[in-house]
Design an enzyme around this catalytic site. Structure first.
Site, mmCIF file in Angstrom:
data_model
loop_
_atom_site.group_PDB
_atom_site.id
_atom_site.type_symbol
_atom_site.label_atom_id
_atom_site.label_comp_id
_atom_site.label_asym_id
_atom_site.label_seq_id
_atom_site.Cartn_x
_atom_site.Cartn_y
_atom_site.Cartn_z
ATOM 1 N N ASP A 9 0.895 -1.180 0.000
ATOM 2 C CA ASP A 9 0.000 0.000 0.000
ATOM 3 C C ASP A 9 0.924 1.217 0.000
ATOM 4 O OD1 ASP A 9 0.872 -0.478 2.679
ATOM 5 O OD2 ASP A 9 -0.824 0.619 3.492
ATOM 6 N N HIS A 241 9.198 -1.111 9.394
ATOM 7 C CA HIS A 241 8.164 -2.161 9.455
ATOM 8 C C HIS A 241 8.225 -3.074 8.228
ATOM 9 C CE1 HIS A 241 6.169 0.027 12.709
ATOM 10 N NE2 HIS A 241 6.100 1.103 11.958
HETATM 11 C C1 BDR Z 1 2.342 -0.507 8.743
HETATM 12 O O1 BDR Z 1 1.345 0.483 8.488
HETATM 13 C C2 BDR Z 1 1.723 1.293 7.394
HETATM 14 O O2 BDR Z 1 1.609 2.649 7.723
HETATM 15 C C3 BDR Z 1 3.147 0.948 7.073
HETATM 16 O O3 BDR Z 1 3.398 1.033 5.687
HETATM 17 C C4 BDR Z 1 3.310 -0.457 7.577
HETATM 18 O O4 BDR Z 1 2.943 -1.406 6.623
HETATM 19 C C5 BDR Z 1 2.949 -0.260 10.090
HETATM 20 O O5 BDR Z 1 2.003 -0.346 11.109
HETATM 21 CA CA CA Z 2 2.701 -0.782 4.271
#
Ligand code: BDR
Ligand code: CA
Length: 305
Positions: A9, A241
C-alpha cells in the site's frame, strides 16, 4: 531464487521495502499487487510504479482492492505519517509506466495455481487482496508456500490505537479471513518492527553516495523520521516495518518466532487487536525477537543499490 508476489500500500516504508527487495538477488519478484491503506489504491499503484522507476527495475504492477471487505472505504488516512502523496511529498511527476489490467487477487490466484507450493506472498498493507483471493479460490490455500505479513501487535501496544496495528485495523475482517484460513503465515508485527530503527544519520550517508535513487529515498525517509520524532520523542529514527518483512523472506534467522493462533477483534474499543493463543495446534509463526543490528546492516547494504 524465491518467487514472490509483493502486496503493498505504497507509503514510505513500503517504498524502502520495495527497494530492498528489488536489490536482493535471493528474491524473484513476479509482480507487485496494490491495496488501499496508507493512501488510496490508485495512489498506491502510482507510487509503486514511481518507486520502480526510481530504482530502475521493471516488474508488473496489479491494482487491487479499493476498499475493505465489509466496511466500505477505510476511515481516515495516513497522510500525517507518509505525506500528501504517500511518499513524503517527494513525487514530482507521474510515472511513465502503467499498471496491468488484471485485478490483483486474480493475479495471486493465477500465479499460485501456475506454480503450486512455490510462491511466497509478502504482504505489507491491509490484507484485503489476499482475503479476496482465498475467498474466491480457496483451493489455492494449500498451494501457497509461505505468507510473510507485516501486521499486528501481539504482545505490545498498537500504533493506530492502543490495541491495533495500522494494517490490521484497516481491514480487520480481511485479516481474520487470512489468519483463520490455514495459510502458512509468518507474522511480522510491531513486536519486532518497533525494534528495527533507521537512524537519521544514515540519510546523510545515502545522499553522499550520489546513487540515482539515494536523494529520493533520503528526502522521503526524512519526512517519515519527522513523524516518528514528533510522535515517539527520543526514539532516534523510524521503524522499518515493511523492510523487516522483506528481510525475513530473505533470511528467517533474523527473528525468533513462537507458534500461535491469532484471532482479530472485529468490534468495540479493541477493534483490530491481534490476540495470540498457543492452544489448539497453533499454526501462525509470530515473530517475537529480532537481531535488529544484523538486519539493519543487511538492509543498508542493499536499499540504495
Ligand atoms: C504498517 O502500516 C503502514 O503505515 C506501514 O506502511 C506499515 O505497513 C505499520 O504499522
Ligand atoms: Ca505498508
Amino acid at each position: 531464487m524465491k518467487p514472490i508476489i509483493f502486496d503493498v500500500d505504497t507509503g514510505i516504508d513500503d517504498a524502502l521495502a520495495m527497494a530492498y527487495a528489488l536489490n536482493s538477488p535471493e528474491l524473484d519478484l513476479l509482480g507487485f499487487t496494490t491495496c488501499f491503506g496508507n493512501v488510496s489504491v490508485v495512489e498506491a499503484t502510482r507510487n509503486t510504479l514511481a518507486v520502480l522507476e526510481k530504482v530502475g527495475k521493471q516488474v508488473p504492477v496489479y491494482m487491487g482492492a479499493k476498499q475493505t471487505l465489509m466496511r466500505g472505504e477505510k476511515d481516515g488516512n495516513s497522510k500525517h505519517v507518509h505525506g500528501e502523496d504517500g511518499l513524503g511529498n517527494t513525487l514530482k511527476k507521474a510515472p511513465m509506466a502503467q499498471a496491468e489490467s488484471k485485478f490483483a487477487p486474480d493475479f495471486m490466484i493465477e500465479q499460485v495455481k501456475n506454480r503450486p507450493h512455490d510462491i511466497t506472498i509478502l504482504a505489507v498493507g491491509p490484507l484485503t487482496n489476499l482475503a479476496l483471493a482465498i475467498k474466491k479460490a480457496p483451493e489455492i490455500i494449500p498451494l501457497v508456500k509461505e505468507v510473510v505479513i507485516m501486521g499486528g501487535a501481539v504482545k505490545v501496544p498498537g500504533n493506530a490505537s492502543p490495541y491495533a496495528e495500522a494494517n490490521i485495523i484497516a481491514d480487520p475482517e480481511a485479516a481474520e479471513v487470512v489468519f483463520s484460513s490455514g495459510l502458512p503465515v509468518t507474522l511480522v508485527g510491531l513486536d519486532v518492527t518497533m525494534k528495527t530503527l533507521l537512524p537519521k544519520t544514515k540519510l546523510k550517508e545515502w545522499r553522499a553516495t550520489e546513487q540515482k535513487a539515494a536523494k529520493f529515498f533520503a528526502d522521503m525517509t526524512e519526512f517519515y523520521i519527522g513523524f516518528y520524532e514528533s510522535n515517539y520523542p527520543g526514539i532516534g529514527g523510524c521503524a522499518l516495518h515493511d523492510p523487516l518483512a522483506v528481510g525475513i523472506a530473505i533470511d528467517p534467522s533474523f527473528v525468533v518466532t513462537e507458534s500461535m493462533n491469532i484471532k482479530v477483534v472485529t468490534e468495540g474499543e479493541e477493534v483490530g487487536r491481534t490476540v495470540g493463543n498457543v492452544e489448539d495446534d497453533p499454526k501462525i509463526q509470530v515473530c517475537t525477537e529480532v537481531e535488529a543490528n544484523r538486519f539493519l546492516d543487511h538492509f543498508l547494504s542493499r536499499v540504495i543499490g
